[in-house]
Enzyme design. Sequence first.
Site, short mmCIF file in Angstrom:
data_model
loop_
_atom_site.label_atom_id
_atom_site.label_comp_id
_atom_site.label_asym_id
_atom_site.label_seq_id
_atom_site.Cartn_x
_atom_site.Cartn_y
_atom_site.Cartn_z
N HIS A 121 6.14 -17.47 -14.18
CA HIS A 121 6.55 -16.27 -14.92
C HIS A 121 6.49 -16.56 -16.42
O HIS A 121 6.79 -17.67 -16.86
CB HIS A 121 7.97 -15.85 -14.52
CG HIS A 121 8.34 -14.51 -15.04
ND1 HIS A 121 8.79 -14.33 -16.33
CD2 HIS A 121 8.28 -13.27 -14.48
CE1 HIS A 121 8.99 -13.04 -16.53
NE2 HIS A 121 8.69 -12.38 -15.42
N SER A 181 7.49 -3.46 -17.15
CA SER A 181 8.03 -2.11 -17.31
C SER A 181 7.54 -1.13 -16.26
O SER A 181 7.42 0.07 -16.54
CB SER A 181 7.75 -1.57 -18.73
OG SER A 181 8.40 -2.39 -19.69
N LYS A 223 15.66 -11.79 -12.14
CA LYS A 223 15.92 -12.70 -13.27
C LYS A 223 17.37 -13.19 -13.18
O LYS A 223 17.88 -13.35 -12.07
CB LYS A 223 15.60 -12.02 -14.60
CG LYS A 223 14.22 -11.34 -14.55
CD LYS A 223 13.71 -10.89 -15.87
CE LYS A 223 12.33 -10.25 -15.68
NZ LYS A 223 11.69 -9.87 -16.92
N GLU A 278 0.87 -9.64 -15.49
CA GLU A 278 1.99 -9.15 -16.29
C GLU A 278 1.69 -9.36 -17.78
O GLU A 278 1.92 -10.45 -18.31
CB GLU A 278 3.26 -9.92 -15.94
CG GLU A 278 3.71 -9.76 -14.51
CD GLU A 278 5.21 -9.96 -14.36
OE1 GLU A 278 5.88 -9.05 -13.89
OE2 GLU A 278 5.71 -11.03 -14.76
N ASN A 296 12.15 -8.69 -9.23
CA ASN A 296 12.49 -9.96 -9.89
C ASN A 296 13.79 -9.72 -10.65
O ASN A 296 13.78 -9.12 -11.72
CB ASN A 296 11.36 -10.36 -10.84
CG ASN A 296 11.73 -11.57 -11.69
OD1 ASN A 296 12.71 -12.27 -11.40
ND2 ASN A 296 10.94 -11.81 -12.73
N GLY A 327 9.85 -5.90 -20.06
CA GLY A 327 11.17 -5.55 -20.60
C GLY A 327 11.13 -4.74 -21.88
O GLY A 327 12.14 -4.58 -22.55
N GLU A 381 8.42 -15.88 -18.77
CA GLU A 381 9.67 -16.38 -19.36
C GLU A 381 9.81 -17.87 -19.13
O GLU A 381 10.35 -18.60 -19.97
CB GLU A 381 10.87 -15.59 -18.78
CG GLU A 381 10.92 -14.19 -19.38
CD GLU A 381 11.55 -13.13 -18.49
OE1 GLU A 381 12.27 -13.49 -17.54
OE2 GLU A 381 11.31 -11.94 -18.76
P1 PGA Z 1 10.27 -5.68 -16.33
O1 PGA Z 1 10.00 -7.22 -15.88
O2 PGA Z 1 9.92 -4.83 -15.13
O3 PGA Z 1 11.74 -5.63 -16.64
O4 PGA Z 1 9.39 -5.41 -17.48
C1 PGA Z 1 8.89 -7.56 -15.08
C2 PGA Z 1 8.84 -9.06 -14.89
O5 PGA Z 1 9.18 -9.79 -15.83
O6 PGA Z 1 8.46 -9.54 -13.80
#
Ligand code: PGA
Length: 259
Positions: free
Chosen positions: A99, A217, A15, A171, A13, A177, A101
């Site tokens: 997601h 992560s 982003k 998640e 992903n 992140g 976010e």
């Molecule tokens: P990350 O993001 O691996 O940077 O923690 C995962 C995600 O938001 O799908």
Amino acid sequence: MNRKYRKTVIAGNWKMNHTATQTRAFAESLKAILPKSKWCEIVVCVPFVNLPAALKAFRDTRIAIGAQNVHYAPSGAFTGEISAEMLKDLGVRYVIVGHSERRQMFGETDEIINQKMHAALNAGLSPILCVGETLEQRELGVTMERITLQVKTALANIPADRIRRVVIAYEPIWAIGTGKTPTVEQANEVCEAIRTIIRKLYGARIARSVSIQYGGSMNEHNAEGLLAQPDIDGGLIGGASLDPDTFIAIVHAANQDHA
Ligand code: PGA
């Protein structure tokens, strides 16, 4: 992972990262180091404007391209939005839905996410449905309640014959992140609970066949341990998917023979 019953799906992903030029460069680097094994499905979810470049660059490979969002309506007066049919027509196969976010920064509710799931499935796309608890919810001990509500609402009125196309990504929001991850047992516990929800809704055969990813992560160091868990069938990877070398290292971890 359990390769006997379901496929392993490693999805990046990106982003809001990488330009179209960087997408082409990423594709060239990735293709040069792509492992031959066909064990796991590899998906790269890029920003909307990079979809044509990604589709073209990966055309002759087994890498599937995904979008990161979709609108729930088939068409209409929704300035700036993208429909599922537009994605399907381009050759996109996957789309991330719900997601955290999008939930947190763009006000997406469980009900909107359910509409988006229907739109994606109606168009023939494979949605990657994201669910996960906040740190506060985990500390209060309401993780399972939160996940159950998210999964059940997102899947409302989705018939059994379409569930096989759905991938679910667990998640935990506090792991995205941040470099923090749950223990492999904690991650598996929630993935197993998600499978139990699917079993109650759709029966044992379908529950066994649904791929459930872990995300938050995940990187080249912790992927193998997470993917060795029986109910973790892949990963949704943000930061570590931006570099072809680390992304492929995670694909290699998914290709280990634990099944
Ligand atoms: P990350 O993001 O691996 O940077 O923690 C995962 C995600 O938001 O799908």
